[in-house]
Design an enzyme around this catalytic site. Structure first.
Site, mmCIF file in Angstrom:
data_model
loop_
_atom_site.group_PDB
_atom_site.id
_atom_site.type_symbol
_atom_site.label_atom_id
_atom_site.label_comp_id
_atom_site.label_asym_id
_atom_site.label_seq_id
_atom_site.Cartn_x
_atom_site.Cartn_y
_atom_site.Cartn_z
ATOM 1 N NE ARG A 78 -4.254 -1.535 0.366
ATOM 2 C CZ ARG A 78 -4.243 -2.773 -0.465
ATOM 3 N NH1 ARG A 78 -3.222 -3.379 -1.189
ATOM 4 N NH2 ARG A 78 -5.345 -3.645 -0.528
ATOM 5 C CD GLU A 91 -2.773 3.074 -5.502
ATOM 6 O OE1 GLU A 91 -3.858 2.181 -6.045
ATOM 7 O OE2 GLU A 91 -1.807 2.616 -5.343
ATOM 8 C CG HIS A 149 -2.520 -1.112 -6.747
ATOM 9 N ND1 HIS A 149 -3.080 -0.401 -5.481
ATOM 10 C CD2 HIS A 149 -2.247 -2.449 -6.407
ATOM 11 C CE1 HIS A 149 -3.106 -1.308 -4.701
ATOM 12 N NE2 HIS A 149 -2.796 -2.317 -4.948
#
Length: 316
Positions: A229, A258, A277
């Site tokens: 994360r 994000e 991601h």
């Protein structure tokens, strides 16, 4: 009959494997339901679960007893509203281990084999044989977090002859790790690590874990990799570390905000490799998510312990 809430994008993967005594209600990414869930007991949440969607489902389904998440990280689920409910939470630990661990090795090889430079030379139609390349053999890798993903990374790194160290809250010997230390000891290992991989959950204790002090302790030749994360890294300190050469570079599959804003300096840093991601993506991901849930559903219906139960106080 057990009533189950399923996200619309996972129904095709899960519903064919359900026993006949399961009643399914579909939910979309905004929390809109196609039926009454006032008596639903089980909820499988979707990818990229929004707090507003979770709140809608929790309000509509007051009798929920168990929620299954397809993700390993559940920091986005452990909201104050969720925590006041008496709901068992299980996560997707293990289903992402293969693709993410392969992605970590790709980051490592990208750095060791100077692939950015080689790609630039090809783009420029330039033949240069004297490009500096390194080996992974005998390099030292420090993995922060030795769960399913951390152990899968260690297994693959060992195949390349890498020395593997790990950090976890309760240290114990693990296969493919040469050393495993406690959660308060990893900082002392940073000066000797060639690669540092973040594979720990985001919790109040790990937020900002990779801070200025940690980055200054790393070798100038070291490479940081984050597949966990973004908030685990102090991004301001990382930008300085990359810009001023405290470390050689970073492979980041996750960032604090994000999508990464277009104006972020990370986009243009030559020693930062940014990916959206995506390290967990695989053609087999949905299959593994469905297998885990179906196995847990059988356990739920027969009163057996569920797999991957989250300790809500610990955050994982």
């Amino acid at each position: 009959m057990v009533k189950l809430i399923l996200p619309d994008h996972l129904i095709a993967d899960i519903e064919p494997h359900l026993p006949s005594d399961i009643d399914v209600v579909e939910v979309d990414s905004e929390g809109n339901l196609d039926g009454d869930v006032s008596d639903a007991e089980v909820y499988v949440n979707g990818f990229y679960l929004k707090t507003s969607t979770l709140d809608k489902v929790l309000t509509a389904a007051p009798r929920l007893r168990w929620q299954q998440s397809p993700s390993a990280g559940v920091n986005h689920i452990l909201t104050p509203n969720f925590l006041q409910k008496d709901i068992i939470l299980t996560n997707g630990a293990g289903v992402h281990a293969i693709p993410i661990s392969e992605f970590v090795l790709a980051f490592m090889l990208y750095h060791a084999k100077n692939l950015r430079k080689l790609q630039t030379l090809q783009d420029e139609h330039t033949w240069v044989r004297g490009v500096f390349l390194e080996e992974l053999a005998d390099a030292t890798l420090l993995i922060l977090g030795t769960g399913n993903i951390g152990q899968a990374i260690a297994s693959r790194a060992k195949a390349f002859g890498v020395k593997v160290w790990g950090s976890r809250r309760h240290p114990e010997p693990l296969p493919n790790f040469d050393k495993v230390v406690g959660a308060d000891e990893w900082r002392s290992l940073l000066p000797a690590a060639d690669y540092v991989v973040i594979a720990t959950p985001l919790t109040p204790e790990t937020k900002g874990l990779i801070d200025e002090a940690a980055l200054r302790s790393m070798r100038q030749s070291a490479y940081l990799i984050n597949i966990a994360r973004g908030a685990i890294v102090d991004e301001t300190a990382l930008l300085t570390a990359l810009s001023e050469g405290w470390i050689a570079g970073a492979g980041l599959d996750t960032v604090a905000t994000e999508p990464l804003p277009p104006e972020s300096p990370l986009w243009s840093l030559p020693n930062a490799f940014i990916t959206p991601h995506c390290s967990a993506l695989s053609p087999r991901l949905r299959e593994r998510i469905a297998q885990l849930f179906i196995d847990n559903l059988k356990r739920y219906q027969t009163g057996q312990p569920l797999r991957n139960v989250v300790d809500k106080k610990a955050g994982y």
